[in-house]
Write a protein that holds these residues in place. Structure first.
Motif, PDB file in Angstrom:
ATOM      1  N   GLY A  36       2.993   0.697   0.981  1.00 33.50           N
ATOM      2  CA  GLY A  36       4.353   0.233   1.358  1.00 33.50           C
ATOM      3  C   GLY A  36       4.656   0.056   2.912  1.00 33.50           C
ATOM      4  N   THR A  69       2.813   1.383   5.250  1.00 35.77           N
ATOM      5  CA  THR A  69       2.389   2.490   5.893  1.00 35.77           C
ATOM      6  C   THR A  69       1.509   3.216   5.246  1.00 35.77           C
ATOM      7  N   ARG A 124       3.342   6.258   1.351  1.00 36.42           N
ATOM      8  CA  ARG A 124       4.045   5.301   0.533  1.00 36.42           C
ATOM      9  C   ARG A 124       5.552   5.774   0.327  1.00 36.42           C
ATOM     10  N   ARG A 137       7.789   5.978   2.510  1.00 40.76           N
ATOM     11  CA  ARG A 137       8.681   5.494   3.306  1.00 40.76           C
ATOM     12  C   ARG A 137       9.490   6.266   4.118  1.00 40.76           C
ATOM     13  N   GLU A 138      10.675   6.241   4.379  1.00 37.22           N
ATOM     14  CA  GLU A 138      11.600   6.889   5.150  1.00 37.22           C
ATOM     15  C   GLU A 138      11.596   8.303   4.880  1.00 37.22           C
ATOM     16  N   TRP A 168       8.398  10.043   5.747  1.00 36.10           N
ATOM     17  CA  TRP A 168       8.260  10.308   7.382  1.00 36.10           C
ATOM     18  C   TRP A 168       9.355  11.385   7.867  1.00 36.10           C
ATOM     19  N   ARG A 188      18.444   7.951   1.960  1.00 35.68           N
ATOM     20  CA  ARG A 188      17.929   6.896   3.021  1.00 35.68           C
ATOM     21  C   ARG A 188      19.141   6.403   4.004  1.00 35.68           C
TER      22      ARG A 188
END
Length: 141
Positions: A17, A19, A22, A24-25, A28, A108
């Motif tokens: 995705g 990075t 996988r 995502r936000e 992270w 998100r």
């Protein structure tokens, strides 16, 4: 003897995705939450140790405190404030995700909201914290 079907080769490639993580936000924010928590813990550990010096030797305590009065430590203090602020704001987001029925669907958007609040608070905070070091290095203007 053939069964009449041909096997198609399957692709063993994994789509990332964008990075390595996988998630995502969400992934992270999980990583940043853990890192900011560990950094805060180590600061508190060091703070308890250097504060405990006052009972052992007030002169040693004064020496340690004097070593903290430099621009490099000021930059670390700005990083500490940023880590504590992110950890606190993201902790509120985690609570909302865990205990609010709409939290998982809105995680998100909540992350981007706390990033916005973090920037809005850190920008002036970092300016005024760094202003002290700037004046110490280059003189008061």
């Amino acid at each position: 003897m053939s069964t009449g079907t041909t096997a198609r080769p399957t692709s063993n490639r994994i789509k990332l995705g964008g990075t390595l993580y996988r998630g995502r936000e969400g992934m992270w924010s999980w990583v940043a939450h853990r890192i900011s928590g560990v950094l805060t813990f180590f600061f508190l550990f060091a703070h308890v140790l250097d504060t405990a010096l006052i009972r052992v030797s007030p002169e040693s305590y004064d020496t340690v405190i004097d070593t903290y009065k430099n621009p490099f430590v000021n930059l670390m203090e700005i990083g500490l404030v940023g880590a504590v602020l992110f950890h606190a704001l993201n902790g509120l987001r985690v609570i909302a995700v865990d205990f609010w029925s709409r939290g998982p669907r809105l995680q998100r958007q909540m992350l981007w909201a706390i990033v916005g609040v973090w920037i809005a608070v850190m920008a002036p905070g970092a300016f005024f914290m760094f202003k002290h070091s700037f004046q110490a290095l280059f003189g008061a203007s």
